[in-house]
Design a protein around this motif. Structure first.
Motif, PDB file in Angstrom:
ATOM      1  N   ALA A 157       4.942   1.118   0.829  1.00  0.00           N
ATOM      2  CA  ALA A 157       6.011   1.520  -0.270  1.00  0.00           C
ATOM      3  C   ALA A 157       5.790   3.064  -0.349  1.00  0.00           C
ATOM      4  CB  ALA A 157       5.470   0.691  -1.452  1.00  0.00           C
ATOM      5  N   ASP A 158       6.724   3.761   0.445  1.00  0.00           N
ATOM      6  CA  ASP A 158       6.705   5.156   0.565  1.00  0.00           C
ATOM      7  C   ASP A 158       6.903   5.900  -1.129  1.00  0.00           C
ATOM      8  OD1 ASP A 158       5.983   7.395   2.565  1.00  0.00           O
ATOM      9  OD2 ASP A 158       8.220   8.057   1.926  1.00  0.00           O
TER      10      ASP A 158
ATOM     11  N   LYS B 153       0.725   8.627   6.834  1.00  0.00           N
ATOM     12  CA  LYS B 153       1.828   8.054   6.292  1.00  0.00           C
ATOM     13  C   LYS B 153       2.594   7.090   7.316  1.00  0.00           C
ATOM     14  CE  LYS B 153       2.457  12.024   2.934  1.00  0.00           C
ATOM     15  NZ  LYS B 153       3.195  13.062   2.553  1.00  0.00           N
ATOM     16  N   ASN B 154       3.590   6.280   6.646  1.00  0.00           N
ATOM     17  CA  ASN B 154       4.283   5.239   7.352  1.00  0.00           C
ATOM     18  C   ASN B 154       5.751   5.295   6.731  1.00  0.00           C
ATOM     19  OD1 ASN B 154       1.669   3.696   8.987  1.00  0.00           O
ATOM     20  ND2 ASN B 154       1.182   3.838   6.942  1.00  0.00           N
TER      21      ASN B 154
ATOM     22  N   TYR C  84       0.885  -1.066  -0.226  1.00  0.00           N
ATOM     23  CA  TYR C  84       0.047   0.200  -0.014  1.00  0.00           C
ATOM     24  C   TYR C  84       0.870   1.310   0.185  1.00  0.00           C
ATOM     25  CZ  TYR C  84      -3.994   3.242   1.312  1.00  0.00           C
ATOM     26  OH  TYR C  84      -4.728   4.017   1.231  1.00  0.00           O
ATOM     27  N   GLY C  85       0.400   2.280  -0.689  1.00  0.00           N
ATOM     28  CA  GLY C  85       1.204   3.605  -0.861  1.00  0.00           C
ATOM     29  C   GLY C  85       0.662   4.616  -0.668  1.00  0.00           C
ATOM     30  N   PRO C  86       1.282   5.787  -0.518  1.00  0.00           N
ATOM     31  CA  PRO C  86       0.755   7.308  -0.165  1.00  0.00           C
ATOM     32  C   PRO C  86      -0.121   7.953  -1.297  1.00  0.00           C
ATOM     33  CG  PRO C  86       3.070   7.468  -0.577  1.00  0.00           C
ATOM     34  CD  PRO C  86       2.895   5.909  -0.787  1.00  0.00           C
TER      35      PRO C  86
ATOM     36  N   TYR D 199      -3.624  -2.391   7.662  1.00  0.00           N
ATOM     37  CA  TYR D 199      -4.633  -1.628   6.632  1.00  0.00           C
ATOM     38  C   TYR D 199      -4.301  -1.189   5.386  1.00  0.00           C
ATOM     39  CZ  TYR D 199      -2.499   2.860   6.835  1.00  0.00           C
ATOM     40  OH  TYR D 199      -1.546   4.119   6.742  1.00  0.00           O
ATOM     41  N   ALA D 200      -5.293  -1.415   4.300  1.00  0.00           N
ATOM     42  CA  ALA D 200      -4.982  -1.057   3.050  1.00  0.00           C
ATOM     43  C   ALA D 200      -6.490  -0.557   2.682  1.00  0.00           C
ATOM     44  CB  ALA D 200      -4.364  -2.116   2.204  1.00  0.00           C
ATOM     45  N   ALA D 201      -6.209   0.231   1.320  1.00  0.00           N
ATOM     46  CA  ALA D 201      -7.442   0.869   0.852  1.00  0.00           C
ATOM     47  C   ALA D 201      -7.349   0.621  -0.749  1.00  0.00           C
ATOM     48  CB  ALA D 201      -7.670   2.224   1.155  1.00  0.00           C
TER      49      ALA D 201
END
Length: 326
Positions: free
Chosen positions: A224-225, A167-168, A142-144, A176-178
């Motif tokens: 995945a930033d 953000k991570n 999952y990304g920003p 989580y993810a969307a």
């Protein structure tokens, strides 16, 4: 009859000896021709790392029964950058279209991604997803999502950071993810027979439920930033009415998910958690006079909490119902 058309791409060379992954990117669209055209154009420029070859298919699901996006989509059918599948899903509603996207992936698909039709990724997006997957042996990446504001946006909402998402750290495992910037193991999801909940036709939040169910089954999600996606925030959403309704709906979605798929213990927890957020938000509310950020945090607690409590009591807010106010 639902319709599906496939436009094969020209062959894109992969490194000799490396088996390219088969990747499908699903995009739902509904009368947003400029958005889908921009996204398809950007996807022709994705950077390919020789150590991570792939064969890409764009799966476009038009949720307009009239097929209003057909001509726009077909114009990208011979770019040579990807195969292109165009599908019409006549059952209106996000979960129907998402399930149709999953069902329309080509045979042998290894990885499936979702993007929205009002977004566009950076040119290194897909390779950044693959790099994070490879480094972490991730089932899901999952990304920003970075908001892109209209001209002269209301200053209060910018300072409140209401449209900014969490953000991570790059490579961090998250819970989580969307569907707005995600890649996942397609055979794994199919083996679980996971579907987007069609009973939540117009409520929104079916992606929250979908990935929550997958994580409960053991799916490992990593951040995945570098896989950045830009998201257009239209001026119509930069109003107090829209912002407050959205906060209520987000809380309501969590509760509706528990009503449909949770047990009694989880429903009781969700109701108690919602009530606690309402009380916390009310205590914080005076901050709205001096700090946009903390004021919005207070309103978020109140409205999401109220949405949770009302959802457990049986109210499902229909944000995406046709002709509903957005």
């Amino acid at each position: 009859m639902n319709q599906q058309e496939t436009f094969p791409r020209s062959s894109v060379g992969a490194e000799a000896g490396a088996a390219p992954l088969k990747i499908a990117v699903g995009v739902l669209t509904y009368r947003r021709l400029d958005g889908i055209a921009k996204l398809l154009d950007v996807m022709t420029r994705q950077i390919r790392h020789p150590d991570r070859p792939y064969h890409l298919t764009m799966v476009i699901v038009d949720n307009d029964a009239a097929g209003s996006a057909r001509t726009t989509v077909e114009s990208f059918g011979q770019t040579g950058a990807y195969d292109l599948i165009y599908v019409i899903e006549q059952n209106q509603g996000i979960p129907f279209a998402r399930n149709r996207a999953l069902d329309s992936a080509p045979p042998g698909t290894d990885l499936f991604c979702f993007l929205d039709d009002d977004e566009w990724p950076v040119d290194s997006w897909l390779d950044a997803m693959l790099e994070t997957r490879e480094k972490n042996r991730a089932d899901c990446v999952y990304g920003p999502v970075q908001p892109v504001y209209p001209e002269n946006p209301p200053e209060y909402f910018i300072k409140a950071r209401v449209f900014e998402r969490k953000k991570n750290k790059d490579g961090q495992r998250i819970s989580y993810a969307a569907s707005n910037n995600v890649m996942f193991d397609y055979p794994l999801i199919r083996s679980w027979n996971l579907r987007f909940e069609e009973k939540m036709r117009f409520t929104g939040g079916t992606d929250y439920l979908f990935f929550n169910q997958a994580i409960r089954r053991g799916m490992q999600v990593f951040w995945a930033d570098k896989a950045l996606v830009h998201d257009i925030v239209p001026a119509s959403r930069m109003t107090w009415k829209w912002v407050l309704q959205r906060q209520y709906r987000l809380g309501n979605t969590f509760a509706v998910s528990e009503v449909l798929h949770g047990n009694l213990k989880r429903r009781i927890y969700r109701a108690a958690y919602g009530a606690t957020r309402v009380m916390l938000g009310l205590a914080m509310l005076p901050a709205i006079l001096i700090s946009p950020y903390w004021g919005m945090r207070a309103l978020t607690h109140v409205l999401r909490g109220a949405g949770m409590v009302n959802g457990i009591l049986g109210h499902a807010y229909q944000e995406y119902k046709p002709n509903a106010a957005h």
